[in-house]
Each structure stands twice: as C-alpha cells, then as structure tokens.
Design an enzyme around this catalytic site. Structure first.
Site, short mmCIF file in Angstrom:
data_model
loop_
_atom_site.label_atom_id
_atom_site.label_comp_id
_atom_site.label_asym_id
_atom_site.label_seq_id
_atom_site.Cartn_x
_atom_site.Cartn_y
_atom_site.Cartn_z
N ARG A 69 0.84 -1.17 -0.07
CA ARG A 69 0.10 -0.10 -0.04
C ARG A 69 0.91 1.29 0.05
O ARG A 69 1.98 1.28 0.29
CB ARG A 69 -0.88 0.01 1.17
N LYS A 216 -9.09 -1.58 0.95
CA LYS A 216 -8.55 -0.81 2.16
C LYS A 216 -9.37 0.63 2.22
O LYS A 216 -9.71 1.17 3.12
CB LYS A 216 -7.06 -0.66 2.45
N HIS A 235 -10.33 -3.44 12.64
CA HIS A 235 -9.56 -3.94 12.00
C HIS A 235 -9.02 -5.53 12.35
O HIS A 235 -8.05 -5.68 13.24
CB HIS A 235 -8.17 -3.30 11.60
N SER A 258 -0.66 -5.48 10.09
CA SER A 258 -0.26 -6.41 9.00
C SER A 258 0.78 -7.31 9.47
O SER A 258 1.85 -6.87 10.20
CB SER A 258 0.18 -5.34 7.93
N LYS A 262 -3.51 -12.27 11.79
CA LYS A 262 -5.05 -12.19 11.50
C LYS A 262 -5.60 -13.28 10.63
O LYS A 262 -6.34 -14.33 10.98
CB LYS A 262 -5.74 -10.80 11.12
N THR A 263 -5.02 -13.43 9.23
CA THR A 263 -5.49 -14.27 8.43
C THR A 263 -5.00 -15.81 8.86
O THR A 263 -5.99 -16.65 8.68
CB THR A 263 -4.82 -13.98 7.18
N ASP A 277 -10.09 -10.00 8.00
CA ASP A 277 -9.54 -8.34 7.96
C ASP A 277 -10.31 -7.54 8.53
O ASP A 277 -9.82 -6.46 9.17
CB ASP A 277 -8.97 -8.07 6.71
N ARG A 342 0.84 -12.38 -2.28
CA ARG A 342 -0.57 -12.44 -1.61
C ARG A 342 -1.51 -13.40 -2.37
O ARG A 342 -1.09 -13.65 -3.82
CB ARG A 342 -1.14 -11.08 -1.64
N1 LIG Z 1 3.26 -17.67 15.70
C1 LIG Z 1 2.75 -17.09 14.74
N2 LIG Z 1 1.47 -16.79 14.67
C2 LIG Z 1 0.96 -16.29 13.52
N3 LIG Z 1 1.34 -16.11 12.37
C3 LIG Z 1 2.87 -16.50 12.20
C4 LIG Z 1 3.33 -17.17 13.43
N4 LIG Z 1 4.65 -17.38 13.08
C5 LIG Z 1 4.84 -17.04 11.78
N5 LIG Z 1 3.94 -16.73 11.44
C6 LIG Z 1 3.84 -16.00 9.94
O1 LIG Z 1 3.36 -14.75 10.01
C7 LIG Z 1 2.62 -14.18 9.01
C8 LIG Z 1 1.19 -13.56 9.68
O2 LIG Z 1 0.76 -13.11 8.54
P1 LIG Z 1 -0.75 -12.88 8.41
O3 LIG Z 1 -1.53 -14.09 8.99
O4 LIG Z 1 -1.34 -12.66 6.96
O5 LIG Z 1 -1.25 -11.55 9.09
P2 LIG Z 1 -2.16 -10.43 9.09
O6 LIG Z 1 -3.59 -11.22 8.42
O7 LIG Z 1 -2.65 -10.01 10.38
O8 LIG Z 1 -1.76 -9.24 8.13
C9 LIG Z 1 2.33 -15.50 8.17
O9 LIG Z 1 3.22 -15.45 7.02
C10 LIG Z 1 2.70 -16.65 9.11
O10 LIG Z 1 2.96 -17.64 8.44
C1 LIG Z 2 -4.32 -6.01 2.85
C2 LIG Z 2 -3.79 -5.38 3.73
O1 LIG Z 2 -3.83 -5.99 5.20
P1 LIG Z 2 -3.06 -7.25 6.07
O2 LIG Z 2 -1.70 -7.23 5.70
O3 LIG Z 2 -3.69 -6.91 7.48
O4 LIG Z 2 -3.70 -8.61 5.71
C3 LIG Z 2 -2.43 -4.51 3.68
O5 LIG Z 2 -1.95 -4.21 4.70
O6 LIG Z 2 -2.28 -4.17 2.36
MN LIG Z 3 -4.48 -10.63 6.62
#
Ligand SMILES: Nc1ncnc2c1ncn2[C@@H]1O[C@H](COP(=O)(O)OP(=O)(O)O)[C@@H](O)[C@H]1O
Ligand SMILES: C=C(OP(=O)(O)O)C(=O)O
Ligand SMILES: [Mn+2]
Length: 555
Positions: A69, A216, A235, A258, A262-263, A277, A342
């Site tokens: 972003r 977003k 969020h 980020s 979360k995901t 999200d 992604r």
């Molecule tokens: N203990 C953990 N808990 C959650 N994610 C972890 C952990 N250790 C490593 N990771 C990695 O960190 C990243 C978390 O990203 P994501 O779930 O996409 O976060 P968000 O959705 O909040 O942006 C992933 O690549 C995941 O594989």
């Molecule tokens: C889509 C996004 O959200 P997140 O990384 O929290 O999944 C982003 O930050 O561009």
């Molecule tokens: Mn996410």
C-alpha cells in the site's frame, strides 16, 4: 434506508450512483465496458491484455508496480462533511475538492481519448461491502485492469441475481493504475494517489497496481460512516467455535496490524471463519465487510496451513507477486519480487466458514502483536483499562529491513491497530469498543506472535503451533481456572500453565537465556510505549493512564 441517505437529504446529493450500462455520470463516454464480468471472462481479458499468467492449478498470477500500500498517498477531501469529523494529521491528509475534481476530469479524459477507437477498456463490478444488509454499502468498481476486477469480485460480497437486478450503488471506486498524476500540477504527493470524497461518494485511485488499495480504501469509508450509527468498525479477523451449547458457538475477534497473524490464525479448521481482515460490531453481533480473503503466502507451509495453501493452486484465485517456475508452479519461498506475496480468494475456498459472514457477540477478543523485541508475553489477559491502553497504542514491532543493515526491530504504534484506515479520532473508536466489550462481557487477551527467547537476531519467532495451543486454551475457557502471575513492566497477567505449551515459553523473561538482558529491552520498550501514549493522555480516563507500562518494573 441506505447508509448515508440522511446526509444525502441534507446535502441534496443524489441518493445513489447510476446503475445503467453507461458511465456518463462520471464523464466517461468513450470506453469499452465489461459489465459484471465473471471469472472466465476476466481470465480471458487479463491474459489478452498481458496482465498475468495462469499458474499451475489454475490461479491468475500477476505482478504489480507497487507491491504494498501507499498510505502516504491517501487523501481525504476536506469539506463540510469531513472538516470537523476527521482526525486530520498522521495518515489522514486533507485535499481540496478542486484538486479532486481536476484529477477526476483528467482521469476521464485519459479514458475518453484512449488509444483504440473505442476508448479504453473498463471493467465494472457491482458488489457489497458488508454482509449485514442494514449496514452494507453498494459499491460500483470501475477499473482499468481485468485482474483488479477479479480481485474485488473475490474479495467483496457478490450480490445475488435478485440483488443485482435492482442494485443501487452508494459509492463508486474509479481505479486507473495506468493514469499517473503529476505531483506539481495536480497537487498530490507523487504519481500515485488514493482520493476519498465523502460528499461525492467516490474514491479515485491512480498510479498503483497493488490490488489491496481497492479494499482498504472502502474500509476507510466504512470506518468513517459506521461509528455514527453506533457500529464499531474493526481491523480484525473473526471466527466462531462449534455450537456445543446451542448458543451459536463462541465468537472470537483477532485485532492486529499487518503481519501479526489475523489471516493465519483465523483460518483454523476447528473453528468456522467469519472473515480475515475487517468487521463491524452492531447491537446484534459481528459482520464481515468482505466475501473473500487476502493472505500473505511467503514461506507458506502446506502442512501447517493446508487451507490457505490450497488456495494458491485453485482456479479463481489471484496470486499477486508470487514467482512462478517455468512450468507455472508457484514458488512460495521466492520473495525476490516482494515479501508481501498474496493470494486473494473468495472465502468459500476455505473449508470451514460461516456462510452468512455474520455471527453473534464475541466472547473473546485477541489483540495480536508481532513483537520483534521478544518482550511481550506469548499470551496474557488484559484488564478493561489495559484493553483501552493497548488498543490506542496499536503496537507491533517489525523485523528490520533486509537491505539497509539495520539490526534493531522497528517499532510501530498504529492506533486502533489500523491508523491508515481510521479517519476519525482514535478516542471515538476506543469509546465504542469499550462500550461493546462491557456490554458483551467479552474477555480480552494480548497475544505476541513475534519473537521469543531474545529479540530479533537472537531469539526466534513463536511457533504457530504454540500460538494456536494458547489461543485454543483461552477461547475454550481452558484458562479460566488457571493461576496468573503479574509481569512487572507492563503489568500483564500471564497464565502459569497452558496445555500443549512448554512451561519456559509462557513467561518471556524465563524464555531469554539472559534475564538481565531481557530487563534492559523490556524497560526500553516500556519507555517507547509511554512516549507514544503522550498524545492520548489528556483524552483518556485516569485509570487507563494508570495502567501504563512502568520502565522501573513496579507494575
Ligand atoms: N506464531 C505465529 N502466529 C501467526 N503467524 C505466524 C506465526 N509465526 C509465523 N507466522 C507468519 O506470520 C505471518 C502472519 O501474517 P498474516 O496472518 O497474513 O497477518 P495479517 O493477516 O494480520 O496481516 C504469516 O506469514 C505466518 O505464516
Ligand atoms: C491488505 C492488507 O492487510 P493485512 O496485511 O492486514 O492482511 C495490507 O496491509 O495491505
Ligand atoms: Mn491479513
């Protein structure tokens, strides 16, 4: 009644944007339009236009000019609707209506004078932002790139045939990555811009191909509009446990910036996914803003995260900046284009989901932080005051950039765990959250998915297995009878045992080989928290300020 119709009456603006097959209301009269194109049509268009390739298993794989972003290039039109309602500063940068109108004119001219005789190709999707009919926005996405059209189709809520028949868009997003602004002439910061206009109910995006801007930008709109209706925009991801007592199952929310999980953590096969999200919290419960997910896939492990892994080999998915081998196989370990690779897919690609995208009130709320200092406990229980404190602080600490030789973690304080998408004063969101938490009796937890046993460079990232075990224990009530000990720097309550987690992991000080080194870093982090919080101190309750971390370890 549509979301802002009371305002529209007040301002005399049209109640909704036209649904006809033309875009003349935007000044666009010379373009080839694709109306509500489906998946195969968009694949064909994307391939014909050279936007991407088909990856093994069927995803559409694309590369983008910007791989993340551009929060500094986002502007909100300052006018009577926003002047006193937006918390200006930080990521909320004002721009005049004149600048907006001029850029819109230039964008339409860019389309109308397009290279071929029919003008430029445009893809138009009508989609909902929000699964709750009482609070959703109808959005018309007008886009130059076929894969953006597929992205929003995957990510937002697809209307049924009946809903489509009389779809009345409230908002329009015009996204033309090929159109570049001239910062000097156009009054923006760079060739990239995201302009939000609440009076005209329009978002203009130019210069960037990063698809995440589409979603977003609309979150920012809902985050502005919903609090006025008593709805808390968040969020966070959300899921729900099995319905064992006939009460619909326990709902959990996972707030976090980020990269905090979360995901990853919401896609748990034992719990039904609501969304990954952004959600709203109404008097009835929570609802997803979206109909799809946008997962980071760098280094994704097929065994640890089978559901998300499967989406990277499925027809209909958009793979963004994932490198493909010569045979089209995605190489999820290749971060040469970006670490922010992604997968964007409709939520029904995940096995266990809540189809309606709505559920009851949360029983548990988790604040995720990826603390690369290795200071915050892997799980702790928050008091109501600490809840406000950590929500307003919005802390995470990223690992240092690989290229610039920095070895210290990079602290981020992003209020409400989402400063770039929160147009209002953080206090407004905090008050709403406090009310809802109190009314629902939800328990709030802080979970550190970051470093353990030392800071980045010495320790290691918490294992997903341990984080999941701690979450399962907390969400299932497994920590209800456990004793908690209070850690002295942040005053956080740490459970003495969690089944499935080795003892030495729970107290971060014990996890470090050198406890004195831990204390030094903990003091430093406590000071950073206090420094950041100064801007909120005058606006919060004394009890919240009293729950601040203490660098002297007297908490
Ligand atoms: N203990 C953990 N808990 C959650 N994610 C972890 C952990 N250790 C490593 N990771 C990695 O960190 C990243 C978390 O990203 P994501 O779930 O996409 O976060 P968000 O959705 O909040 O942006 C992933 O690549 C995941 O594989
Ligand atoms: C889509 C996004 O959200 P997140 O990384 O929290 O999944 C982003 O930050 O561009
Ligand atoms: Mn996410």
């Amino acid at each position: 009644m549509s979301l802002t119709s009371a305002r529209q009456e007040a301002t005399g603006l049209p109640d909704s944007h036209p649904t006809t097959a033309t875009l003349t209301d935007l000044g666009i009269h010379n373009a080839t339009l694709h109306l509500q194109p489906g998946v195969t049509e968009l694949y064909e268009a994307a391939l014909r236009r050279g936007e991407g390739r088909i990856a093994a298993g069927g995803p559409l794989a694309v590369r983008t000019n910007k791989t993340g972003r551009s929060p500094k290039d986002r502007f909100i039109v300052e006018d009577d609707l926003t002047r006193d309602a937006v918390w200006w500063g930080g990521f909320n940068t004002p721009i005049s209506p004149v600048v907006f109108d001029r850029l819109l004119d230039k964008m339409t001219a860019y389309i109308n004078t397009g290279a071929n005789a029919d003008g430029k190709e445009l893809f138009v999707q009508h989609l909902f932002a929000g699964t709750d009919p009482a609070h959703r926005l109808g959005v018309r996405f007008v886009q130059e790139m076929a894969y953006h059209s597929l992205f929003v189709r995957n990510m937002f809520v697809r209307p049924s045939a009946e809903e489509l028949a009389d779809f009345a868009p409230d908002w329009t997003v015009l996204n033309l990555p090929g159109f570049r602004a001239d910062p000097v002439q156009d009054g923006v910061r760079s060739d990239t811009f995201i302009l939000v206009n609440f009076s005209r109910k329009m978002v203009l995006i130019g210069g960037t191909e990063y698809a995440g801007e589409n979603k977003k930008a609309i979150f920012g709109v809902l985050n502005f509009l919903l609090p006025e209706r008593g709805v808390m925009p968040m969020h966070c991801s959300a899921n729900v446990g099995a319905d064992i007592d006939g009460k619909g199952g326990d709902v959990a929310l996972f707030f976090g910036l980020s990269g905090t999980g979360k995901t990853t953590l919401s896609a748990d096969p034992t719990r039904a996914l609501i969304g990954d999200d952004e959600h709203g919290w109404t008097d009835d419960g929570v609802f997803n803003f979206e109909g799809g997910c946008y997962a980071k896939v760098i280094g994704l492990n097929a065994e640890a995260e089978p559901d998300i892994y499967r989406t990277t080999h499925t027809f209909g998915t958009v793979l963004e900046n994932v490198v493909l081998g010569s045979d089209g196989t995605p190489d999820l370990n290749d971060g040469s284009l970006t670490e922010n690779t992604r997968s964007a897919y409709p939520i029904d690609q995940i096995g266990n989901i809540v189809e309606a995208g709505r559920a009851g009130h949360p029983r548990n709320i988790v604040f995720l932080t990826a603390d690369a200092y290795g200071v915050l406990p892997p799980i702790s229980r928050l008091t109501p005051e600490q809840t406000m404190y950590f929500f307003l602080s919005g802390f995470t600490a990223k690992i240092p950039g690989t290229e610039d030789g920095i070895t210290e973690p990079q602290p981020t304080f992003s209020t409400c765990f989402g400063a770039p998408f929160m147009p209002r004063h953080p206090g407004e969101y905090a008050r709403l959250l406090a009310q809802k938490v109190q009314a629902s009796g939800a328990q709030v937890w802080l979970v550190n998915t970051g470093w353990t046993g030392g800071m980045y460079g010495q320790g290691k990232r918490m294992s997903i297995r341990h984080t999941r075990a701690m979450l399962n224990a907390a969400l299932s009530g497994g920590l209800d009878g456990v004793t908690f000990e209070r850690e002295p720097h942040f005053g956080l309550e740490i459970p003495a045992q969690v089944s499935g987690v080795p003892d030495g992991v729970l107290n971060p000080r014990d996890a470090w080989a050198d406890a004195a080194a831990y204390d030094v870093v903990a003091r430093k982090l406590a000071r950073m928290f206090r420094e950041n919080f100064k801007r909120f101190e005058s606006g919060v309750d004394g009890a919240v300020t009293a729950s601040m971390p203490d660098p002297d370890g007297q908490n």
